[in-house]
Design a protein around this motif. Structure first.
Motif, PDB file in Angstrom:
ATOM      1  N   PRO A  18       0.833  -1.205   0.000  1.00 28.97           N
ATOM      2  CA  PRO A  18       0.000   0.000   0.000  1.00 28.97           C
ATOM      3  C   PRO A  18       0.869   1.257   0.000  1.00 28.97           C
ATOM      4  O   PRO A  18       1.960   1.267   0.560  1.00 28.97           O
ATOM      5  CB  PRO A  18      -0.786  -0.104   1.308  1.00 28.97           C
ATOM      6  CG  PRO A  18      -0.732  -1.540   1.687  1.00 28.97           C
ATOM      7  CD  PRO A  18       0.570  -2.066   1.152  1.00 28.97           C
ATOM      8  N   ALA A  19       0.372   2.310  -0.646  1.00 27.31           N
ATOM      9  CA  ALA A  19       1.068   3.598  -0.686  1.00 27.31           C
ATOM     10  C   ALA A  19       0.206   4.643   0.005  1.00 27.31           C
ATOM     11  O   ALA A  19      -1.023   4.547  -0.005  1.00 27.31           O
ATOM     12  CB  ALA A  19       1.328   4.006  -2.131  1.00 27.31           C
ATOM     13  N   THR A  20       0.832   5.634   0.575  1.00 31.24           N
ATOM     14  CA  THR A  20       0.075   6.671   1.276  1.00 31.24           C
ATOM     15  C   THR A  20      -0.846   7.438   0.330  1.00 31.24           C
ATOM     16  O   THR A  20      -1.884   7.944   0.753  1.00 31.24           O
ATOM     17  CB  THR A  20       1.016   7.651   1.994  1.00 31.24           C
ATOM     18  OG1 THR A  20       1.939   8.180   1.054  1.00 31.24           O
ATOM     19  CG2 THR A  20       1.767   6.968   3.113  1.00 31.24           C
ATOM     20  N   ALA A  21      -0.498   7.534  -0.940  1.00 28.40           N
ATOM     21  CA  ALA A  21      -1.311   8.266  -1.915  1.00 28.40           C
ATOM     22  C   ALA A  21      -2.498   7.454  -2.437  1.00 28.40           C
ATOM     23  O   ALA A  21      -3.289   7.968  -3.223  1.00 28.40           O
ATOM     24  CB  ALA A  21      -0.439   8.704  -3.089  1.00 28.40           C
ATOM     25  N   ASP A  22      -2.637   6.200  -1.999  1.00 33.36           N
ATOM     26  CA  ASP A  22      -3.712   5.340  -2.516  1.00 33.36           C
ATOM     27  C   ASP A  22      -5.107   5.860  -2.212  1.00 33.36           C
ATOM     28  O   ASP A  22      -6.032   5.609  -2.965  1.00 33.36           O
ATOM     29  CB  ASP A  22      -3.592   3.916  -1.950  1.00 33.36           C
ATOM     30  CG  ASP A  22      -2.518   3.093  -2.624  1.00 33.36           C
ATOM     31  OD1 ASP A  22      -1.984   3.530  -3.666  1.00 33.36           O
ATOM     32  OD2 ASP A  22      -2.211   2.004  -2.101  1.00 33.36           O
ATOM     33  N   GLY A  23      -5.281   6.551  -1.112  1.00 32.77           N
ATOM     34  CA  GLY A  23      -6.632   6.952  -0.720  1.00 32.77           C
ATOM     35  C   GLY A  23      -7.424   5.712  -0.349  1.00 32.77           C
ATOM     36  O   GLY A  23      -6.921   4.837   0.353  1.00 32.77           O
ATOM     37  N   SER A  24      -8.644   5.614  -0.848  1.00 31.69           N
ATOM     38  CA  SER A  24      -9.464   4.427  -0.601  1.00 31.69           C
ATOM     39  C   SER A  24      -8.992   3.286  -1.487  1.00 31.69           C
ATOM     40  O   SER A  24      -8.906   3.430  -2.705  1.00 31.69           O
ATOM     41  CB  SER A  24     -10.933   4.718  -0.897  1.00 31.69           C
ATOM     42  OG  SER A  24     -11.454   5.593   0.057  1.00 31.69           O
ATOM     43  N   ARG A  25      -8.691   2.160  -0.855  1.00 36.48           N
ATOM     44  CA  ARG A  25      -8.210   0.972  -1.572  1.00 36.48           C
ATOM     45  C   ARG A  25      -9.372  -0.011  -1.708  1.00 36.48           C
ATOM     46  O   ARG A  25      -9.847  -0.551  -0.716  1.00 36.48           O
ATOM     47  CB  ARG A  25      -7.056   0.338  -0.815  1.00 36.48           C
ATOM     48  CG  ARG A  25      -5.809   1.204  -0.790  1.00 36.48           C
ATOM     49  CD  ARG A  25      -4.734   0.639   0.116  1.00 36.48           C
ATOM     50  NE  ARG A  25      -4.448  -0.764  -0.085  1.00 36.48           N
ATOM     51  CZ  ARG A  25      -3.609  -1.257  -1.015  1.00 36.48           C
ATOM     52  NH1 ARG A  25      -2.968  -0.428  -1.812  1.00 36.48           N
ATOM     53  NH2 ARG A  25      -3.409  -2.561  -1.100  1.00 36.48           N
ATOM     54  N   VAL A  26      -9.830  -0.209  -2.961  1.00 37.06           N
ATOM     55  CA  VAL A  26     -11.003  -1.034  -3.207  1.00 37.06           C
ATOM     56  C   VAL A  26     -10.648  -2.163  -4.178  1.00 37.06           C
ATOM     57  O   VAL A  26     -10.247  -1.906  -5.319  1.00 37.06           O
ATOM     58  CB  VAL A  26     -12.166  -0.189  -3.781  1.00 37.06           C
ATOM     59  CG1 VAL A  26     -13.387  -1.065  -4.049  1.00 37.06           C
ATOM     60  CG2 VAL A  26     -12.516   0.955  -2.832  1.00 37.06           C
ATOM     61  N   LEU A  27     -10.824  -3.389  -3.715  1.00 41.93           N
ATOM     62  CA  LEU A  27     -10.637  -4.554  -4.575  1.00 41.93           C
ATOM     63  C   LEU A  27     -11.861  -4.669  -5.476  1.00 41.93           C
ATOM     64  O   LEU A  27     -12.997  -4.664  -4.997  1.00 41.93           O
ATOM     65  CB  LEU A  27     -10.477  -5.821  -3.732  1.00 41.93           C
ATOM     66  CG  LEU A  27     -10.306  -7.127  -4.503  1.00 41.93           C
ATOM     67  CD1 LEU A  27      -9.027  -7.131  -5.328  1.00 41.93           C
ATOM     68  CD2 LEU A  27     -10.316  -8.311  -3.530  1.00 41.93           C
ATOM     69  N   VAL A  28     -11.636  -4.750  -6.791  1.00 42.65           N
ATOM     70  CA  VAL A  28     -12.749  -4.785  -7.748  1.00 42.65           C
ATOM     71  C   VAL A  28     -12.801  -6.099  -8.530  1.00 42.65           C
ATOM     72  O   VAL A  28     -13.445  -6.175  -9.570  1.00 42.65           O
ATOM     73  CB  VAL A  28     -12.715  -3.559  -8.704  1.00 42.65           C
ATOM     74  CG1 VAL A  28     -12.985  -2.273  -7.931  1.00 42.65           C
ATOM     75  CG2 VAL A  28     -11.400  -3.468  -9.461  1.00 42.65           C
ATOM     76  N   ASP A  29     -12.149  -7.128  -8.030  1.00 37.65           N
ATOM     77  CA  ASP A  29     -12.215  -8.464  -8.610  1.00 37.65           C
ATOM     78  C   ASP A  29     -13.347  -9.248  -7.950  1.00 37.65           C
ATOM     79  O   ASP A  29     -13.646  -9.039  -6.777  1.00 37.65           O
ATOM     80  CB  ASP A  29     -10.906  -9.230  -8.395  1.00 37.65           C
ATOM     81  CG  ASP A  29      -9.746  -8.678  -9.201  1.00 37.65           C
ATOM     82  OD1 ASP A  29      -9.986  -7.885 -10.140  1.00 37.65           O
ATOM     83  OD2 ASP A  29      -8.600  -9.039  -8.889  1.00 37.65           O
ATOM     84  N   ARG A  30     -13.947 -10.163  -8.678  1.00 36.98           N
ATOM     85  CA  ARG A  30     -15.017 -10.991  -8.130  1.00 36.98           C
ATOM     86  C   ARG A  30     -14.456 -12.093  -7.220  1.00 36.98           C
ATOM     87  O   ARG A  30     -15.105 -12.537  -6.291  1.00 36.98           O
ATOM     88  CB  ARG A  30     -15.826 -11.619  -9.272  1.00 36.98           C
ATOM     89  CG  ARG A  30     -17.055 -12.358  -8.803  1.00 36.98           C
ATOM     90  CD  ARG A  30     -17.978 -12.734  -9.945  1.00 36.98           C
ATOM     91  NE  ARG A  30     -18.461 -11.588 -10.689  1.00 36.98           N
ATOM     92  CZ  ARG A  30     -19.480 -10.806 -10.324  1.00 36.98           C
ATOM     93  NH1 ARG A  30     -20.114 -11.042  -9.206  1.00 36.98           N
ATOM     94  NH2 ARG A  30     -19.867  -9.799 -11.073  1.00 36.98           N
ATOM     95  N   ILE A  31     -13.235 -12.537  -7.510  1.00 34.37           N
ATOM     96  CA  ILE A  31     -12.623 -13.641  -6.774  1.00 34.37           C
ATOM     97  C   ILE A  31     -11.500 -13.082  -5.897  1.00 34.37           C
ATOM     98  O   ILE A  31     -10.720 -12.236  -6.332  1.00 34.37           O
ATOM     99  CB  ILE A  31     -12.059 -14.687  -7.763  1.00 34.37           C
ATOM    100  CG1 ILE A  31     -13.186 -15.256  -8.619  1.00 34.37           C
ATOM    101  CG2 ILE A  31     -11.318 -15.793  -7.040  1.00 34.37           C
ATOM    102  CD1 ILE A  31     -12.702 -16.086  -9.790  1.00 34.37           C
ATOM    103  N   TRP A  32     -11.392 -13.597  -4.658  1.00 31.16           N
ATOM    104  CA  TRP A  32     -10.331 -13.146  -3.754  1.00 31.16           C
ATOM    105  C   TRP A  32      -8.970 -13.550  -4.323  1.00 31.16           C
ATOM    106  O   TRP A  32      -8.796 -14.672  -4.799  1.00 31.16           O
ATOM    107  CB  TRP A  32     -10.520 -13.758  -2.359  1.00 31.16           C
ATOM    108  CG  TRP A  32      -9.515 -13.196  -1.408  1.00 31.16           C
ATOM    109  CD1 TRP A  32      -8.347 -13.781  -1.016  1.00 31.16           C
ATOM    110  CD2 TRP A  32      -9.544 -11.919  -0.792  1.00 31.16           C
ATOM    111  NE1 TRP A  32      -7.653 -12.939  -0.170  1.00 31.16           N
ATOM    112  CE2 TRP A  32      -8.367 -11.781  -0.022  1.00 31.16           C
ATOM    113  CE3 TRP A  32     -10.453 -10.856  -0.818  1.00 31.16           C
ATOM    114  CZ2 TRP A  32      -8.072 -10.645   0.719  1.00 31.16           C
ATOM    115  CZ3 TRP A  32     -10.164  -9.721  -0.075  1.00 31.16           C
ATOM    116  CH2 TRP A  32      -8.983  -9.624   0.684  1.00 31.16           C
ATOM    117  N   PRO A  33      -7.977 -12.665  -4.271  1.00 28.20           N
ATOM    118  CA  PRO A  33      -6.634 -12.943  -4.810  1.00 28.20           C
ATOM    119  C   PRO A  33      -5.960 -14.120  -4.102  1.00 28.20           C
ATOM    120  O   PRO A  33      -5.929 -14.179  -2.878  1.00 28.20           O
ATOM    121  CB  PRO A  33      -5.860 -11.652  -4.546  1.00 28.20           C
ATOM    122  CG  PRO A  33      -6.890 -10.620  -4.286  1.00 28.20           C
ATOM    123  CD  PRO A  33      -8.080 -11.318  -3.732  1.00 28.20           C
TER     124      PRO A  33
END
Length: 124
Positions: A18-33
């Motif tokens: 994660p980076a400080t500039a990411d803001g809100s981090r949202v996973l947009v995949d249907r399947i968990w990595p």
């Protein structure tokens, strides 16, 4: 006259730190990595309702030659039912409030559903 706020939306691999500039981090995949713990992902949320359908994802298979058609079909899905539209609207709200990082497990982010989604969110 008020200046129009430019949305700060980016696409990153969920496996990256994660980076400080990411803001809100949202996973947009249907399947968990695969192989990733929830703690390591450092998500703000998992928005699987915005992901392409299983049928579309399977048909596409990340074939670069199919990307243009995949993008067309995915956009049709995003605007074709209430579940996708509500999820897309939610992400628009988030992007309007703070930086938004769309996370995906896909290796080639340039031909990913997250890339199509980013374009769609920036469009409006």
């Amino acid at each position: 006259m008020t200046a129009k706020k430019t949305r700060d939306i980016r696409v990153r691999r969920v496996y990256e730190e994660p980076a400080t500039a990411d803001g809100s981090r949202v996973l947009v995949d249907r399947i968990w990595p695969r192989g990733l713990s929830k703690e390591a992902a450092a998500l703000d949320e998992w928005c699987k309702d915005v992901a392409p359908s299983t049928g579309l994802r399977t048909w596409y298979g990340h074939d670069p030659g199919k990307f243009a058609e995949f993008g067309r079909r995915y956009r049709a899905e995003l605007h074709g039912d209430a579940t996708h539209e509500n999820a897309l609207g939610h992400l628009r709200e988030v992007a309007g409030e703070r930086p938004l990082t769309l996370l995906t497990a896909t290796r080639d982010q340039d031909i990913s559903a997250a890339a199509v989604l980013k374009e769609e969110l920036e469009r409006r």
